[in-house]
Structures are given as C-alpha cells and as structure tokens.
Design an enzyme around this catalytic site. Structure first.
Site, short mmCIF file in Angstrom:
data_model
loop_
_atom_site.label_atom_id
_atom_site.label_comp_id
_atom_site.label_asym_id
_atom_site.label_seq_id
_atom_site.Cartn_x
_atom_site.Cartn_y
_atom_site.Cartn_z
N HIS A 98 0.79 -0.94 0.05
CA HIS A 98 -0.14 0.32 -0.40
C HIS A 98 0.57 1.23 0.07
O HIS A 98 0.43 1.92 -0.72
CB HIS A 98 -0.95 0.17 1.75
CG HIS A 98 -2.14 1.26 1.51
ND1 HIS A 98 -3.40 1.04 1.26
CD2 HIS A 98 -1.75 2.56 1.72
CE1 HIS A 98 -3.54 2.23 1.22
NE2 HIS A 98 -2.83 3.22 1.76
N GLU A 99 1.91 1.03 0.62
CA GLU A 99 2.50 2.08 0.91
C GLU A 99 3.60 3.02 -0.13
O GLU A 99 3.90 3.72 -0.74
CB GLU A 99 3.12 2.30 2.26
CG GLU A 99 2.57 2.34 3.63
CD GLU A 99 1.84 3.77 3.20
OE1 GLU A 99 2.01 4.90 2.46
OE2 GLU A 99 0.21 3.88 3.96
N HIS A 133 2.01 4.50 -3.09
CA HIS A 133 2.13 5.85 -2.76
C HIS A 133 3.69 6.76 -3.86
O HIS A 133 3.59 7.76 -4.21
CB HIS A 133 1.80 5.77 -1.94
CG HIS A 133 0.19 6.28 -0.88
ND1 HIS A 133 -1.26 6.53 -1.77
CD2 HIS A 133 -0.03 5.31 -0.13
CE1 HIS A 133 -1.39 6.43 -0.27
NE2 HIS A 133 -1.84 5.73 0.16
#
Length: 362
Positions: free
Chosen positions: A67-68, A71
């Site tokens: 998820h990170e 980003h």
C-alpha cells in the site's frame, strides 16, 4: 513511540520498521492462533495454528508495505522525492519531501493506495476460493481461513482509507478535489483536516463506549481515534505555517547576532554570564577563532552539580557538521520541507561565502 530499524531498500526506497510492529504482529498471530483459526478448524496442534497465524501476520504487513510502496512509486512519477517508508503501530507511512504540485497529482498519489489494498483483497479472495476446490485437508482448511482473513483485512484497509478525512487517503483525495474547485490549497487543507479531526473524535468515542461495555476491541478504535485526530491537527498546523512563510527567505528570519564564545570556558562561568541575556544559542569558537559548534540552552542544561565547575562548553556544543545546513537565499518553506521535522534548528551559510563562515541560525 519506539525507535525504528531499517530492513533495506525496495526500488531505491529505504524501508524501515518501527519496533511497535513486533507487538502488533504478535497480537495478530495470537488472535489468529488462539481464536480465529481454532474456531474454524478445531482439533489441531497449537504449533500449527501459531505457524499459520505468524505467516498471516507477515503477509498482512507485506500488504501494508505494498500500500505504502504504491504511494511512493506514484509520488516519484509525479516528480516528488521519497525519503523512505516506515511501518509502525497502526499501519505505515511513506515520507515525501514536499507536497504535490497539483490537485491531480495529489489525487493520483492518494488514490493508488486504497486501489492496491482493494486489489489485494480481491486477489486473496480469489486464492481462498481456489483453495476450496483443492482436496480437503486440515492444512488446506487452515490456509483457506487465513487467506480469507487477509482478504477481509485488506478490504477493510482499502475502504477505511477512503474515508474523507486527512491524513487518510480519502481525505487527501477530497483535499485535491476542493483544491481544484476552489483553487485555494490552504482552505482545502483546513476542510480535509477538520473532517479528519471529527472522524478521529468519532472513533475515539466509539472506542471508549465499546471499552466501557467490556469489549477489548474498543482499544483499537481509541488508538485510531487518537492517531487520526492528532495527525490531522498536526498537518493543519504544518500547512498553515508553510503558507504563512511563502516567499520568505532564510536570511529574512534567521538569528544574525550570534555571540561567539571561547570553547575553553567552564559551564559554570559561562552559565552565570548567559543568565543575564535572552539569547538561546551561542556560536562556540576554538583556539584559532574558527567556529566549531553551536551551544543551545538544552545542551547547557544537560550538566548540573559539580560537573559545571570542570566541564567546558566546547565539550557540550553540537559540532557544526552535525547540524542541518541552510543557505541564506533559500526559501524557508523549502528548508522546512527538507528537514521534515528531523531538526528544530539549522546553521545558515552563504552560497559564495567561506564554508567556515556561519551567517546565522534558523
């Protein structure tokens, strides 16, 4: 908050893990091994439950990392510098130097995280469905239960992050939309962080009510509420500060009148004289008159008692090379973003000056 340790790099991005992750990983494994898995697949050896629960916990944090990382990858494509990713108590954070250059860039950077979480939820759900077609066995049943759990938590993670309150991804998407519609980034930030605070207070209230009713799961809501409300408030203050300093140069606000004090003075002698001034930092110079470090009130107060009679201020001063550096012609905004909260002060120099010359302190 505990410290962090570095795992390595992925695609050139440093990845670290906060020590609190070990506690959460243990709690997840304990919950799976002690409750969820035995309830769904009873009668097996405890070691097997723990092995599967531990693997599921690792895959959960792998999902957070994905998820990170999404980003960070999109942020780099948008021209931003990513200084690292850290997994911690309640998830993870990708540290980016600066802010998105446009509402569209902000929306793309924020939106990719929940998309990855939802995609992982779909992938894990597909694996769980596929396992149901395999010949029945205890191992298959355990694998199906744990993978189904991973699908559920990724679904919750993706949906939760879409809630419209900063610093959640949904709040950043909403800020990008308001920024585009109103053409006022500061006002958009105030709206997004305000909703983030309300969301945090709501979660906090739910957690307290659940905890009072005897539901230990309410603690998670309390932790999330504290984190969201605190992070939203800090982001709002940071944005307002940066906006108030827009166009301001370091040389305009730095402390220029630095008193130069010899490094050989004892703490007792120097402290007696310093107490009569309102100065909070001094430039310490060596025998040759060259600046060697900066002494602040914090360092001065670190020595007490009889040690003040023998300790020299040169021993307490923070060496210049250990301080963050800034140039007098830099924008204050750029310096604060670069420091990213890692230091409260910086030594200011001139670009064309002798490197040994200190113009001031920011």
């Amino acid at each position: 908050m505990f410290g962090s340790f570095r795992l390595g790099t992925i695609l050139g991005i440093p990845v670290g893990v906060n020590w609190s992750v070990l506690l959460i990983a243990w709690l997840i494994a304990f919950s799976l091994a002690g409750q969820l898995l035995p309830a769904q697949v009873p009668g097996l050896d405890a070691a097997l439950y723990w092995a599967v629960g531990g693997l599921a916990a690792v895959l959960f944090f792998g999902s957070l990392l994905a998820h990170e990382l999404s980003h960070a990858i999109v942020a780099r494509r948008e021209g931003m510098t990513v200084s690292g990713i850290t997994l911690w108590l309640l998830g993870g954070v990708a540290r980016m130097d600066g802010d998105a250059r446009s509402p569209g860039a902000e929306a793309r950077i924020a939106g990719v995280g929940p998309l990855v979480s939802l995609a992982l939820a779909l992938a894990f759900a597909g694996v769980a469905a596929g396992l149901t077609l395999a010949p029945p066995s205890d191992i298959v049943a355990l694998a199906t239960a744990s993978v189904a759990w991973l699908a559920l938590v990724n679904l919750v993670l993706g949906v939760f992050n879409l809630l419209p309150g900063a610093p959640l991804d949904g709040g950043r998407i909403m800020r990008a939309l308001l920024w585009r519609l109103r053409r006022d980034k500061l006002q958009a930030t105030r709206w997004a962080t305000g909703l983030g605070q309300l969301l945090g207070y709501g979660l906090l209230g739910i957690g307290v009510l659940r905890a009072l009713s005897g539901d230990i799961g309410g603690i998670w809501f309390v932790l999330l509420g504290f984190f969201l409300s605190g992070a939203a408030s800090a982001e709002r203050r940071s944005t307002e500060l940066l906006e108030s300093l827009r166009g301001t140069r370091v040389g305009d606000i730095m402390t220029r009148q630095l008193l130069r004090v010899p490094s050989g003075l004892t703490v007792e002698t120097f402290a007696s004289a310093a107490a009569e001034t309102r100065i909070s930092a001094w430039l310490v110079v060596g025998p040759g008159g060259h600046a060697t470090g900066v002494l602040g009130l914090e360092e001065l107060g670190s020595v007490s008692g009889d040690e003040r009679l023998s300790a020299r201020i040169g021993e307490l001063a923070v060496p210049l090379e250990s301080w963050p550096q800034a140039y007098a012609d830099e924008l204050v905004q750029d310096v604060l973003v670069r420091l990213d909260g890692r230091a409260a002060r910086a030594v200011v120099r001139g670009r064309d000056e002798d490197p040994a010359v200190v113009l001031g302190i920011l």
